[in-house]
Design an enzyme around this catalytic site. Sequence first.
Site, PDB file in Angstrom:
ATOM      1  N   HIS A 177      65.548  80.044  42.072  1.00  0.00           N
ATOM      2  CA  HIS A 177      65.989  79.486  43.277  1.00  0.00           C
ATOM      3  C   HIS A 177      67.574  78.994  43.047  1.00  0.00           C
ATOM      4  CE1 HIS A 177      62.647  79.040  46.096  1.00  0.00           C
ATOM      5  NE2 HIS A 177      61.854  79.290  44.801  1.00  0.00           N
ATOM      6  N   ASP A 385      75.859  76.752  44.450  1.00  0.00           N
ATOM      7  CA  ASP A 385      74.450  76.801  45.085  1.00  0.00           C
ATOM      8  C   ASP A 385      73.654  77.929  45.031  1.00  0.00           C
ATOM      9  OD1 ASP A 385      72.316  75.116  46.248  1.00  0.00           O
ATOM     10  OD2 ASP A 385      73.803  74.217  47.508  1.00  0.00           O
TER      11      ASP A 385
HETATM   12  C1  GDG Z   1      67.164  74.662  45.549  1.00  0.00           C
HETATM   13  C2  GDG Z   1      68.531  75.212  45.366  1.00  0.00           C
HETATM   14  C3  GDG Z   1      68.305  76.661  47.154  1.00  0.00           C
HETATM   15  C4  GDG Z   1      67.566  67.168  52.518  1.00  0.00           C
HETATM   16  N1  GDG Z   1      67.608  65.841  52.978  1.00  0.00           N
HETATM   17  C5  GDG Z   1      66.732  65.495  53.603  1.00  0.00           C
HETATM   18  C6  GDG Z   1      65.980  66.753  53.848  1.00  0.00           C
HETATM   19  N2  GDG Z   1      66.639  67.558  52.819  1.00  0.00           N
HETATM   20  C7  GDG Z   1      66.228  68.977  52.750  1.00  0.00           C
HETATM   21  C8  GDG Z   1      67.056  69.998  53.408  1.00  0.00           C
HETATM   22  C9  GDG Z   1      66.619  71.275  52.794  1.00  0.00           C
HETATM   23  C10 GDG Z   1      66.427  70.771  51.475  1.00  0.00           C
HETATM   24  O1  GDG Z   1      66.155  69.292  51.368  1.00  0.00           O
HETATM   25  C11 GDG Z   1      67.640  70.920  50.475  1.00  0.00           C
HETATM   26  O2  GDG Z   1      67.636  72.396  50.066  1.00  0.00           O
HETATM   27  P1  GDG Z   1      68.827  72.972  49.558  1.00  0.00           P
HETATM   28  O3  GDG Z   1      69.027  74.446  49.627  1.00  0.00           O
HETATM   29  O4  GDG Z   1      70.237  72.402  50.206  1.00  0.00           O
HETATM   30  O5  GDG Z   1      68.960  72.501  47.930  1.00  0.00           O
HETATM   31  P2  GDG Z   1      68.225  72.209  46.818  1.00  0.00           P
HETATM   32  O6  GDG Z   1      67.005  71.020  47.003  1.00  0.00           O
HETATM   33  O7  GDG Z   1      68.964  72.051  45.679  1.00  0.00           O
HETATM   34  O8  GDG Z   1      67.143  73.423  46.356  1.00  0.00           O
HETATM   35  C12 GDG Z   1      69.270  75.752  46.529  1.00  0.00           C
HETATM   36  C13 GDG Z   1      67.032  76.326  47.586  1.00  0.00           C
HETATM   37  O9  GDG Z   1      66.302  75.778  46.221  1.00  0.00           O
HETATM   38  C14 GDG Z   1      65.804  77.170  47.918  1.00  0.00           C
HETATM   39  O10 GDG Z   1      65.828  78.460  47.296  1.00  0.00           O
HETATM   40  O11 GDG Z   1      68.840  77.119  48.607  1.00  0.00           O
HETATM   41  O12 GDG Z   1      70.448  76.717  46.408  1.00  0.00           O
HETATM   42  O13 GDG Z   1      69.272  74.282  44.509  1.00  0.00           O
HETATM   43  O14 GDG Z   1      65.700  71.942  53.368  1.00  0.00           O
HETATM   44  O15 GDG Z   1      66.718  69.828  54.807  1.00  0.00           O
HETATM   45  N3  GDG Z   1      64.724  66.772  54.478  1.00  0.00           N
HETATM   46  C15 GDG Z   1      64.311  65.703  54.862  1.00  0.00           C
HETATM   47  N4  GDG Z   1      64.914  64.421  54.744  1.00  0.00           N
HETATM   48  C16 GDG Z   1      66.265  64.341  54.348  1.00  0.00           C
HETATM   49  O16 GDG Z   1      66.734  63.314  54.219  1.00  0.00           O
HETATM   50  N5  GDG Z   1      63.050  65.644  55.555  1.00  0.00           N
END
Ligand code: GDG
Length: 745
Positions: A177, A385
Site C-alpha cells: 500500500h 504517498d
Molecule cells: C495507506 C497509504 C494508500 C482520514 N481521516 C478520517 C478518515 N480518514 C480516512 C480517509 C481515507 C483514509 O483515512 C486515509 O487514506 P490515505 O490513502 O490518505 O492514507 P493512509 O492511511 O496513509 O493509507 C496510502 C492507502 O494505504 C490505501 O492503499 O492510499 O498511500 O499510505 O480513506 O477518508 N475517516 C474517518 N474520519 C476521519 O477523521 N471516518
Amino acid sequence: MSPSASTEQPSPGRLVVVSNRLPVTLSQTNGEWEARASSGGLASAMEPILRQTGGLWIGWAGDDGELDPEQRASLLSSTAQDFAYIPVEFPPGAGEAFYKGYPNQTVWPLFHLFPARMNFDPPSWHDYVAGNEHFAATVAANLREGDLIWIHDYHLMLLPRMLREQDPAIKLGFFLHIPFPSSEAFAFLPRGDEVLLGLLGADLLAFHTHQHLQHFRSCLLRILAIESSMDSVEYQGRTIKLEALPIGIDPTGLASLIQHDPRTKERIEELRSQYADKHVIVAVDRLDYTKGIPERLHAFRTLMRQRPDLKEKVVMLQVAVPSREGIGEYQSLSSEINELVGEINGEFGTPQWTPVMYLRQSIERSSLAALYAVADVAWVTPLRDGMNLVAKEYCACKLNDDGVLVLSQFAGAAVEMGEALLVNPYDEEQVAAAVERALSMRPGERKRRMRHLRERVSRNDVFDWARRFLKSLAAVGLEQTPSAQALNVRAVEDAYKKASRRLLILDYDGTLVPIQDNPGNAVPPDALIRTLTRLAADPGNVVAVLSGRSADEMEDWLGAVPGLHLGAEHGALSRKAGTETWEHLVPTPGAMEWKAKMRSVFEHFVQRAPGSFVEEKEYSIVWHYRRVEPQFGHWLAAELAGLMEGLLAETDARPVLGRGIVEVRPVWVNKGLFASHLLAEEEPSLQLGAGDDSTDEDVFDRLGEHAWTIHVGTGRSRAQYWLKDTGAMLRLLDTLAATAEARAA
Ligand code: GDG
C-alpha cells in the site's frame, strides 16, 4: 456495499486476507472490553468477498495479549457474519514492539523517501522477524487446501517466504500500500535483501503504480542480481507475477451517504450556512510527516500574504487524525502543526474569522462526506504517498462536479488524476498559486475537470481493484507452464547408489562457484577441488566440468584434479581424463575472419561502458559487462547483440546473451555437442547435468529424459529441478561423494 460487489464471484477459492491490523479493534472502555469495527476502504472491499467465500481475515486485534483467547474470539465473532476474524496471538507487549519498530521507524520513512528520519535498532529487526513468524503460525494453523491468501502491506514483507517454505503449493498474493523506493534509496534499508527475498515468496506482487513496480524490479537486479520482465520474475522455478494495480474507493457508498443519509444531509446544511460567504478548502490526513501538513500551512500563509483580499472570504478546514502517537517523530510533528496554526490564525484572523480550523481528531464518516461535498477545493499535498484515498473520496463526493482538486505530483493518485492541479508540495509558492487558481477557476473548466475525475474514480472502484487482484491470483497456477521443482537430494542419492555407471556434467561459473564481478576471481576453493577429486576417484563415475571459459583457464584451475574431464569454450575443446591434450570437438577454428572485424566494434562498447572488457578465445569473442551499472549494461548488450546480428548475417557466427556477457561464436559451438560426445562413449545408467545459464540448456536437452537436470539459482530453465545456489550444489556433490565412499569402505 457497492452493487458491483455482489454480482461477480472473483474466484472459487476461499479468501484468506492477512493484514497487520484486523479491521476490528478490541479496546477497553471503563474496564469493559469491546469490539469496534473500522469502516475503511479495504474492509468494505474485502468483506463482501470474504462473505461469499466464507473466508478468514487474520490480523492483530490490538489488545496486546491482555485478553484470554476465548474472550477475544467471542468479541470478534460478534462483529463478523458468514466469515471469521482470526486474531494473531502475541505475547504481552510483543504486538506493539513489532508494529512500532522496524515497520514504522525503518521501512515507513525510507519507503517514503525520508532516509534522515529512518531509525534502525537491530533488536527491532528480530521483533520484525518474530512478528512475521507469529503471523505465519496463525495463517498455517487456519489454512485449507485451495485457499487464496492475500497479504497486505509493509508490516508483513517476510511472510510470503515464510509461508512458501512451509507449503510450496500455496497460492499467495501480496499488495504493497505504500510506495516502493528507487534502488538507490532502498539500498539504505538494513536487511533489505531479506525483505526482497521475503516478498519473492509470493505468486503475485502488486503495487499501486508502474513506478513502484519498476523500482522493485530494479532493486531485484541491483541488490539480488535477479533479472525480471515488465510483468514477471522467475525465481526458484516459479513465475512471480508483477502488477501495477491502483487501489480505488467505494464511491457508491459515499454518494449514498450524501444523497440518503439524514445525518450527512443535516451536516451539509450546517456547513453551508456556517460558511455561506466563504470559499471552503478541505484537507484530511492522518497526522503523519509524509502527508505534508506543515508544508501546506506554510503555503496557506504565503497565499494569505499575497492575497489580503481573501480576508474573511476563505477558510481552511484541516482534519488530522492522530496516529502512531507513541513515536517521538509524531509528537514533535503534532506540536509543530499546533504552533503553525496558532501563528497563522494570530497573523490573519479577526474576531469574526479563524482562517484555519484545525480538527486534531477523527470525525465520523458522515461528517467527512459532508465536508467533501461542501468544500470548493480539496488540498491534497502529501510529500509522498502510495496512493492517497482522500483525493479520490473528494471527487466521488462532488456529485454536481463542482469542485477543484489540488494534488501532489508525488501521490500515487496523481498518475490517474491528470485533471487535478498537480503541484510539487515542497514549492510553497507554486502550491499557493495552484490554490489561488483553484479558487478562481471558471465553473465550466471546474466541471469539465471534475467530471473526468469523478467518472474515473467511479469506474475503478475498490471492488474492481479487489476483483482484478484476485482474478490474477486465482489464475496463477493455470497460466504457468510446468517448471522445475526443488531437487530432492535424498532421491538423487538413492538413484546414485543404485547406478553402476554415472555421468556428471557440471558447469563451472554460477554452478560450482558463485558469479564474481571480475571473472578472474572465480578461483576454485580448496573444498571444491577436494569434492571433485573424491567424485572423480570413483571408478563408476565420469565427471566433467564444462565451461565457456578458455582451455588455459580451465587447465590452470582444474587441470590437476585426477580423473576429471574438462570442457572449454562451451565444449568446442575437450580434455579427457588422464590426458594432457585438448581435442577440438568441432572443425578447427580456421580463418574465422569475422573475429578481427568484431574486435573494433567490441572495443567501442568498452569505451562506452567503463568497467566492461573484451575477452578473446579460440572460437569466440566476448564482451563482459558485469561491472557496468546493470540497467545500462543490459541496454547496451541488447544494442550490441542487435548490431552483431546484422554484421554477421553472412557468417555462421551469432551473438549470444549470457549472464553479464555478449558472446559471439559459431552456431555449431554449444555445450550439447560435448554432452553428445560423452554419451556416445559411455553408457551411463545415471546422468546428471547442472548449470545456471542459457548455455547449459543445450546439455539438459541432450541428456536422456530420465536424467537429473538441475538449474542452479533463479530464472527460467528446461531443467527438471532447481537448486538454490552454488552452496546447495556443493552440498549435493559432497553427499554423493560420501555415498560412494561409504559403499566402498
Ligand atoms: C495507506 C497509504 C494508500 C482520514 N481521516 C478520517 C478518515 N480518514 C480516512 C480517509 C481515507 C483514509 O483515512 C486515509 O487514506 P490515505 O490513502 O490518505 O492514507 P493512509 O492511511 O496513509 O493509507 C496510502 C492507502 O494505504 C490505501 O492503499 O492510499 O498511500 O499510505 O480513506 O477518508 N475517516 C474517518 N474520519 C476521519 O477523521 N471516518
